[in-house]
Design an enzyme around this catalytic site. Structure first.
Site, PDB file in Angstrom:
ATOM      1  N   ARG A  48       0.309  -1.487   0.030  1.00 29.18           N
ATOM      2  CA  ARG A  48      -0.120  -0.369  -0.137  1.00 29.18           C
ATOM      3  C   ARG A  48       0.923   1.023   0.228  1.00 29.18           C
ATOM      4  O   ARG A  48       1.078   2.047   1.208  1.00 29.18           O
ATOM      5  CB  ARG A  48      -0.932  -0.014   1.188  1.00 29.18           C
ATOM      6  CG  ARG A  48      -2.223  -1.628   1.591  1.00 29.18           C
ATOM      7  CD  ARG A  48      -2.282  -0.985   2.718  1.00 29.18           C
ATOM      8  NE  ARG A  48      -1.128  -1.504   3.761  1.00 29.18           N
ATOM      9  CZ  ARG A  48      -1.904  -1.774   5.234  1.00 29.18           C
ATOM     10  NH1 ARG A  48      -2.924  -0.826   5.330  1.00 29.18           N
ATOM     11  NH2 ARG A  48      -0.874  -2.126   5.650  1.00 29.18           N
ATOM     12  N   VAL A 133      14.376 -17.391  13.625  1.00 24.49           N
ATOM     13  CA  VAL A 133      14.185 -17.868  14.989  1.00 24.49           C
ATOM     14  C   VAL A 133      14.506 -17.432  15.844  1.00 24.49           C
ATOM     15  O   VAL A 133      14.941 -16.714  16.128  1.00 24.49           O
ATOM     16  CB  VAL A 133      15.135 -19.391  15.004  1.00 24.49           C
ATOM     17  CG1 VAL A 133      14.479 -20.451  15.764  1.00 24.49           C
ATOM     18  CG2 VAL A 133      14.706 -20.068  13.716  1.00 24.49           C
ATOM     19  N   ILE A 137      16.842 -13.458  19.879  1.00 24.63           N
ATOM     20  CA  ILE A 137      17.764 -14.277  20.263  1.00 24.63           C
ATOM     21  C   ILE A 137      18.963 -14.669  19.383  1.00 24.63           C
ATOM     22  O   ILE A 137      18.658 -15.490  18.141  1.00 24.63           O
ATOM     23  CB  ILE A 137      17.314 -15.809  20.813  1.00 24.63           C
ATOM     24  CG1 ILE A 137      16.233 -14.826  21.562  1.00 24.63           C
ATOM     25  CG2 ILE A 137      18.140 -16.466  21.796  1.00 24.63           C
ATOM     26  CD1 ILE A 137      15.348 -16.121  22.514  1.00 24.63           C
ATOM     27  N   GLU A 191      -2.880 -13.341  16.955  1.00 25.01           N
ATOM     28  CA  GLU A 191      -2.899 -13.366  16.174  1.00 25.01           C
ATOM     29  C   GLU A 191      -4.790 -13.125  16.994  1.00 25.01           C
ATOM     30  O   GLU A 191      -5.288 -14.216  16.917  1.00 25.01           O
ATOM     31  CB  GLU A 191      -2.574 -12.963  14.849  1.00 25.01           C
ATOM     32  CG  GLU A 191      -1.456 -13.024  14.638  1.00 25.01           C
ATOM     33  CD  GLU A 191      -0.504 -12.532  13.778  1.00 25.01           C
ATOM     34  OE1 GLU A 191      -1.322 -12.461  12.566  1.00 25.01           O
ATOM     35  OE2 GLU A 191       1.087 -12.866  13.549  1.00 25.01           O
ATOM     36  N   LYS A 206      10.096 -23.266  12.350  1.00 26.59           N
ATOM     37  CA  LYS A 206      11.855 -23.056  12.886  1.00 26.59           C
ATOM     38  C   LYS A 206      12.538 -24.311  13.603  1.00 26.59           C
ATOM     39  O   LYS A 206      13.600 -24.420  13.360  1.00 26.59           O
ATOM     40  CB  LYS A 206      11.642 -22.194  14.831  1.00 26.59           C
ATOM     41  CG  LYS A 206      10.907 -21.053  14.312  1.00 26.59           C
ATOM     42  CD  LYS A 206      10.065 -20.339  15.385  1.00 26.59           C
ATOM     43  CE  LYS A 206       9.005 -18.851  14.875  1.00 26.59           C
ATOM     44  NZ  LYS A 206       9.011 -18.211  16.100  1.00 26.59           N
TER      45      LYS A 206
HETATM   46  N1  LIG Z   1       6.716  -9.602  13.626  1.00 33.62           N
HETATM   47  C1  LIG Z   1       7.429 -10.570  14.259  1.00 33.62           C
HETATM   48  O1  LIG Z   1       7.440 -10.151  15.277  1.00 33.62           O
HETATM   49  C2  LIG Z   1       7.923 -10.994  13.803  1.00 33.62           C
HETATM   50  C3  LIG Z   1       8.968 -11.790  14.690  1.00 33.62           C
HETATM   51  C4  LIG Z   1      10.679 -13.164  13.517  1.00 33.62           C
HETATM   52  C5  LIG Z   1      10.006 -12.795  12.338  1.00 33.62           C
HETATM   53  N2  LIG Z   1       8.914 -12.130  11.363  1.00 33.62           N
HETATM   54  C6  LIG Z   1       9.239 -12.466  10.011  1.00 33.62           C
HETATM   55  O2  LIG Z   1       9.092 -10.683   9.336  1.00 33.62           O
HETATM   56  C7  LIG Z   1       8.635 -11.130   8.546  1.00 33.62           C
HETATM   57  C8  LIG Z   1       7.861  -9.840   8.398  1.00 33.62           C
HETATM   58  O3  LIG Z   1       6.689 -10.106   9.502  1.00 33.62           O
HETATM   59  P1  LIG Z   1       6.057  -8.652   9.809  1.00 33.62           P
HETATM   60  O4  LIG Z   1       5.260  -8.744  11.298  1.00 33.62           O
HETATM   61  O5  LIG Z   1       6.970  -7.247   9.828  1.00 33.62           O
HETATM   62  O6  LIG Z   1       4.350  -8.346   8.339  1.00 33.62           O
HETATM   63  P2  LIG Z   1       3.636  -7.169   8.024  1.00 33.62           P
HETATM   64  O7  LIG Z   1       3.724  -6.453   9.314  1.00 33.62           O
HETATM   65  O8  LIG Z   1       2.726  -7.883   8.084  1.00 33.62           O
HETATM   66  O9  LIG Z   1       4.852  -6.811   7.383  1.00 33.62           O
HETATM   67  C9  LIG Z   1       4.110  -7.435   5.814  1.00 33.62           C
HETATM   68  C10 LIG Z   1       5.253  -5.447   4.955  1.00 33.62           C
HETATM   69  O10 LIG Z   1       5.316  -6.336   4.172  1.00 33.62           O
HETATM   70  C11 LIG Z   1       4.510  -5.575   2.710  1.00 33.62           C
HETATM   71  N3  LIG Z   1       4.158  -6.721   2.106  1.00 33.62           N
HETATM   72  C12 LIG Z   1       2.961  -7.314   1.698  1.00 33.62           C
HETATM   73  N4  LIG Z   1       2.815  -8.077   0.549  1.00 33.62           N
HETATM   74  C13 LIG Z   1       3.775  -7.391  -0.313  1.00 33.62           C
HETATM   75  C14 LIG Z   1       3.807  -7.583  -1.401  1.00 33.62           C
HETATM   76  N5  LIG Z   1       3.148  -8.273  -2.492  1.00 33.62           N
HETATM   77  N6  LIG Z   1       5.255  -6.991  -2.165  1.00 33.62           N
HETATM   78  C15 LIG Z   1       5.410  -5.573  -1.510  1.00 33.62           C
HETATM   79  N7  LIG Z   1       5.695  -5.576  -0.405  1.00 33.62           N
HETATM   80  C16 LIG Z   1       4.413  -6.020   0.809  1.00 33.62           C
HETATM   81  C17 LIG Z   1       3.443  -4.767   3.660  1.00 33.62           C
HETATM   82  O11 LIG Z   1       3.098  -3.217   2.692  1.00 33.62           O
HETATM   83  P3  LIG Z   1       1.778  -2.819   3.397  1.00 33.62           P
HETATM   84  O12 LIG Z   1       2.951  -2.468   4.843  1.00 33.62           O
HETATM   85  O13 LIG Z   1       1.659  -1.797   2.121  1.00 33.62           O
HETATM   86  O14 LIG Z   1       0.671  -3.472   3.661  1.00 33.62           O
HETATM   87  C18 LIG Z   1       3.997  -4.970   4.622  1.00 33.62           C
HETATM   88  O15 LIG Z   1       4.545  -3.498   4.653  1.00 33.62           O
HETATM   89  C19 LIG Z   1       7.814 -12.281   7.942  1.00 33.62           C
HETATM   90  O16 LIG Z   1       8.384 -13.327   7.520  1.00 33.62           O
HETATM   91  C20 LIG Z   1       7.498 -12.818   9.862  1.00 33.62           C
HETATM   92  O17 LIG Z   1       7.556 -14.442   9.537  1.00 33.62           O
HETATM   93  C21 LIG Z   1       8.291 -11.398  12.254  1.00 33.62           C
END
Ligand SMILES: NC(=O)c1ccc[n+]([C@@H]2O[C@H](COP(=O)([O-])OP(=O)(O)OC[C@H]3O[C@@H](n4cnc5c(N)ncnc54)[C@H](OP(=O)(O)O)[C@@H]3O)[C@@H](O)[C@H]2O)c1
Length: 432
Positions: A48, A133, A137, A191, A206
């Site tokens: 977006r 993972v 950590i 979630e 993981k």
């Molecule tokens: N959140 C955590 O605590 C956490 C911890 C460990 C690992 N991770 C990993 O980190 C990764 C990101 O997680 P997150 O929590 O940051 O996710 P998130 O908040 O949902 O953010 C996803 C981002 O990707 C963008 N996006 C989605 N589809 C896209 C596409 N087709 N092309 C370009 N951009 C796209 C979204 O755009 P918009 O902003 O426009 O929607 C958003 O900015 C995942 O692999 C997750 O497993 C997350």
């Protein structure tokens, strides 16, 4: 220090990506000094584009992630979109176009890690994923580098904060699963659709990554036995307490006793209160590693959240940039042992089984015979008549170590006994 900056493309600017961008900006000078060259945020791909993103120059924002990774002048692509596609294609394209990659994507790495590593190797680029993972950590680098001279036998971890929060609530307040889940949702720990967490999918991804790195073999998501924690009850916690235990959702990766195979599994398990993992509270994560020379190590900290996860991403970014300046790459996939992954039936552990049985003489002997016939030795038995006097009693059996296959045989045979009215719960006992 080199003055020409290293160009970084950020794919995703959500919970993690926005923190990566913020730290890159606020700590630009320190990062440049540590790397030996400044970093330049060259583009930010999102879904977006109109959304206001604090600290991000709107001119850098694009919805065309593919064009960004194909530019050819990008040094490092940071993938924090998540999911399988388009993340997989974008990472592959980035490597093909000369960029190294840092990712936080456990789902993708657990499913397609081998192919992505092969692509990185083919193009002489790095693929780092410390954040995939247990968030902040440090785990992948310690296993891959610090313990590269040792032999890891076992990795036992709480790698999902949502489920640990729920189980900790159930333990400390006596709440049921649904009540604890509702609280986790209200506080933002779970979630709206908690399936990936509570059914153990997230932890299984993981476990696959950890097992592969720990045992220098290839472990795919499909190889990991998985059981969620939605069936854990307040009664299970009461039983656990009587044994001096608590219940955790554990990811367990083990080398078989003969060293010829490995196993990887995720399921709820009782662990003694004296085990270091028992004191991991709330949404925290911890991973316990047992290795031949180092002995027991524990890694503990926040397993999720924007800033903690970004810390791990930035650590990788610095490492990958240093490699780039030195014209080298870090360690790639190490799968030389080619150890096969054994099925769950071959896992050997202890079991806690709660049965509803007829409250009459001879039942205990009948039940004991079933265990003996399947070669499963009983450690303790506890029988309790029900106060409501419905003619039933509760029987709790704790076994010595036995194979999962033998235990399955026991449970099937018990279910066919007239005097066994039901198998109320089966829980593995770990960490002893
Ligand atoms: N959140 C955590 O605590 C956490 C911890 C460990 C690992 N991770 C990993 O980190 C990764 C990101 O997680 P997150 O929590 O940051 O996710 P998130 O908040 O949902 O953010 C996803 C981002 O990707 C963008 N996006 C989605 N589809 C896209 C596409 N087709 N092309 C370009 N951009 C796209 C979204 O755009 P918009 O902003 O426009 O929607 C958003 O900015 C995942 O692999 C997750 O497993 C997350």
């Amino acid at each position: 220090m080199r003055t020409r900056p290293l160009k970084v493309a950020l794919l995703g600017c959500g919970v993690v990506g926005s923190e990566v961008a913020r730290i890159m900006t606020t700590h630009a000078e320190d990062l440049a000094a540590r790397i030996g060259a400044p970093l330049e945020l060259a583009g930010v791909a999102v879904r977006r584009p109109a959304k206001v993103r604090a600290g991000i120059d709107p001119a850098l924002v694009t919805t065309d992630a593919t064009a960004l990774v194909k530019r050819g002048d990008i040094d490092v692509v940071v993938e924090v979109i998540g999911g399988i596609e388009p993340a997989r294609s974008l990472i592959t394209t980035a490597l093909e176009h000369g960029a190294s990659v840092v990712s936080a994507n456990k789902a993708l790495l657990a499913q397609d890690g081998a192919a992505l590593h092969a692509a990185a190797g083919e193009h002489g680029r790095d693929l780092y994923y410390e954040a995939a993972v247990a968030g902040a950590i440090p785990l992948i680098r310690p296993l891959r580098e610090s313990l590269a001279g040792d032999k890891v036998d076992r990795v036992l971890g709480i790698v999902n904060g949502t489920t640990n929060f729920i189980l900790d609530k159930m333990d400390s307040t006596g709440a049921g699963y649904q009540e604890a889940l509702d609280e986790a949702t209200a506080l933002g720990y779970a979630e709206a659709d908690p399936t990936a967490d509570v059914e153990g999918f997230d932890a299984a991804a993981k476990a696959a990554i950890l097992a592969g790195i720990a045992f220098h073999t290839r472990v795919r998501l499909d190889d990991v036995y998985r059981e969620g924690m939605t069936e854990v009850t307040a009664a299970d916690f009461a039983s656990a307490k009587e044994m001096g235990c608590t219940i955790k959702l554990l990811a367990i990766c083990e080398r078989a006793a003969d060293g010829e195979s490995v196993t990887a599994r995720v399921h709820p398990a009782m662990i003694p209160l004296s085990h270091p993992l028992a004191s991991v509270r709330g949404a925290y994560n911890a991973v316990f590693v047992e290795s031949e020379a180092a002995g027991q190590l524990m890694f503990y900290g926040p397993g999720a959240g924007g800033a903690p996860t970004a810390s791990a991403v930035l650590g990788d970014l610095v490492a990958v940039c240093r490699n780039r300046l030195n014209g080298t790459t870090g360690p790639g996939e190490s799968a030389y042992t080619r150890l096969p992954v054994s099925p769950m039936g071959e896992v050997v552990t202890r079991y806690h089984i709660s049965l509803d049985v007829a409250d009459k003489p001879g039942v205990l002997a009948q039940v004991a015979t079933v265990f003996a016939e399947h070669g499963v030795s009983i450690d303790t038995v506890r029988q309790q008549s029900r106060p409501d006097g419905d003619g039933e009693a509760s029987l709790v059996v704790v076994t010595h170590r036995a194979s999962d296959a033998a235990l399955t045989g026991v449970v099937e045979a018990l279910r066919s006994l007239d005097t066994v009215r039901g198998v109320a719960s089966i829980m593995r006992v770990e960490g002893e």
